[in-house]
Design a protein around this motif. Structure first.
Motif, PDB file in Angstrom:
ATOM      1  N   MET A 144       0.831  -1.202   0.000  1.00 58.60           N
ATOM      2  CA  MET A 144       0.000   0.000   0.000  1.00 58.60           C
ATOM      3  C   MET A 144       0.870   1.258   0.000  1.00 58.60           C
ATOM      4  SD  MET A 144      -3.003  -1.123  -0.341  1.00 58.60           S
ATOM      5  CE  MET A 144      -3.799   0.495  -0.250  1.00 58.60           C
ATOM      6  N   ALA A 145       1.984   1.215   0.696  1.00 55.60           N
ATOM      7  CA  ALA A 145       2.903   2.355   0.704  1.00 55.60           C
ATOM      8  C   ALA A 145       3.452   2.609  -0.702  1.00 55.60           C
ATOM      9  CB  ALA A 145       4.052   2.096   1.678  1.00 55.60           C
ATOM     10  N   ALA A 146       3.760   1.516  -1.424  1.00 55.44           N
ATOM     11  CA  ALA A 146       4.271   1.649  -2.791  1.00 55.44           C
ATOM     12  C   ALA A 146       3.192   2.216  -3.716  1.00 55.44           C
ATOM     13  CB  ALA A 146       4.752   0.300  -3.302  1.00 55.44           C
ATOM     14  N   LEU A 147       1.962   1.747  -3.556  1.00 55.03           N
ATOM     15  CA  LEU A 147       0.857   2.245  -4.376  1.00 55.03           C
ATOM     16  C   LEU A 147       0.646   3.746  -4.156  1.00 55.03           C
ATOM     17  CD1 LEU A 147      -1.698  -0.678  -3.968  1.00 55.03           C
ATOM     18  CD2 LEU A 147      -0.725   0.126  -6.137  1.00 55.03           C
ATOM     19  N   LYS A 148       0.726   4.173  -2.913  1.00 59.73           N
ATOM     20  CA  LYS A 148       0.542   5.591  -2.614  1.00 59.73           C
ATOM     21  C   LYS A 148       1.684   6.421  -3.188  1.00 59.73           C
ATOM     22  CE  LYS A 148      -2.194   4.838   1.573  1.00 59.73           C
ATOM     23  NZ  LYS A 148      -2.206   4.885   3.066  1.00 59.73           N
ATOM     24  N   GLN A 149       2.899   5.927  -3.046  1.00 54.43           N
ATOM     25  CA  GLN A 149       4.054   6.663  -3.565  1.00 54.43           C
ATOM     26  C   GLN A 149       4.000   6.774  -5.087  1.00 54.43           C
ATOM     27  OE1 GLN A 149       7.907   5.462  -2.052  1.00 54.43           O
ATOM     28  NE2 GLN A 149       8.971   6.387  -3.775  1.00 54.43           N
ATOM     29  N   ALA A 150       3.474   5.720  -5.730  1.00 53.24           N
ATOM     30  CA  ALA A 150       3.374   5.722  -7.191  1.00 53.24           C
ATOM     31  C   ALA A 150       2.127   6.455  -7.695  1.00 53.24           C
ATOM     32  CB  ALA A 150       3.370   4.285  -7.709  1.00 53.24           C
ATOM     33  N   GLY A 151       1.307   6.936  -6.766  1.00 53.41           N
ATOM     34  CA  GLY A 151       0.093   7.643  -7.147  1.00 53.41           C
ATOM     35  C   GLY A 151      -0.973   6.748  -7.737  1.00 53.41           C
ATOM     36  N   MET A 152      -0.963   5.476  -7.334  1.00 53.77           N
ATOM     37  CA  MET A 152      -1.894   4.507  -7.931  1.00 53.77           C
ATOM     38  C   MET A 152      -2.913   3.951  -6.946  1.00 53.77           C
ATOM     39  SD  MET A 152       0.696   2.415 -10.437  1.00 53.77           S
ATOM     40  CE  MET A 152      -0.618   1.885 -11.506  1.00 53.77           C
ATOM     41  N   ALA A 153      -2.810   4.330  -5.695  1.00 57.55           N
ATOM     42  CA  ALA A 153      -3.691   3.766  -4.673  1.00 57.55           C
ATOM     43  C   ALA A 153      -5.161   4.025  -4.991  1.00 57.55           C
ATOM     44  CB  ALA A 153      -3.328   4.319  -3.302  1.00 57.55           C
TER      45      ALA A 153
END
Length: 245
Positions: A144-153
């Protein structure tokens, strides 16, 4: 005399090896299933000590421990919960036994042709994505942290299917219940995992995994032997085989 010697030989043959009657109970984070099974078998062969494991998310195991579950050892997928047990006086000082990473895994050929994990998530055919519950599973939190950082969450929020733990996330993807899933690298390197493809996620933080000896154990000598074994070259090789550092 011959009869006495014969009886002595027979008695030696049937002596129970030291530790053979011992059985440790370990609480093990779900990402570590495959390497742990190999490690405990090798440990059993060397010492005669069996290790029985319960595998699920780190958060669930922590809850079980504070409610009295009779574990001797706790191998978590984070540093936070073993440290909490230590501060609460329930465990000895934790130590890092592995560092893992989350990947995106899929089996469908059209997804495996993507250049990176972001492209996979943007694919038109991607309808469902498995993620381990981020509240209890550190690998899910890393995803979830990666999704948020990538702007994809927000973009894939409606496609997420939450699994109880990271092993279940892989199971969902492997059985086709979802198109793909965020999984532990260790799962992707198993025989089943190699039937699909995996994508590294640079945006995901490395997952530092700590373990601890629980103070309630009545099998401290056996548990300490296993802790020493976890740091042995043989154990390090097994962990490396499954992508752990």
């Amino acid at each position: 005399m011959k009869r006495l010697l014969g009886a002595l030989v027979l008695s030696l043959l049937f002596i129970t090896p030291a530790g053979a009657q011992e059985k440790l109970h370990a609480a093990v984070a779900a990402n570590f299933i495959s390497p742990f099974k190999e490690l405990v078998e090798s440990f059993r062969q060397q010492t005669g000590i069996e290790v029985e494991a319960t595998y699920t998310s780190t958060g669930q195991l922590y809850t079980q421990i504070i409610h009295g579950a009779p574990y001797d050892l706790f191998l978590a997928a984070d540093q936070e919960r073993p440290e909490l047990l230590y501060k609460e006086g329930r465990a000895e000082k934790p130590f890092v036994y592995a560092t893992g990473q989350v990947v995106f895994w899929a089996k469908q050929p059209e997804l495996c042709g993507a250049r990176d994990w972001r492209e996979v998530l943007a694919a038109p055919g991607l309808q469902k994505v498995a993620v381990a519950n981020p509240k209890t599973a550190p690998y899910g939190a890393a995803a979830m942290a990666a999704l948020k950082q990538a702007g994809m969450a927000d973009k894939i929020a409606g496609k997420i299917v939450y699994a109880q733990n990271i092993a279940q996330s892989f199971q969902y993807a492997a059985t086709g219940s979802v198109n793909g899933g965020f999984c532990a690298l260790s799962a992707a390197l198993t025989t089943e995992g190699k039937k699909g493809c995996h994508f590294l996620i640079p945006e995901a933080p490395p997952i530092v995994q700590s373990a601890c000896l629980l103070k309630r154990t009545a099998k401290r000598p056996a548990a300490e032997k296993f802790i020493q074994f976890l740091a042995a070259p043989e154990a390090t090789a097994v962990k490396k085989k499954y992508g752990y550092k």
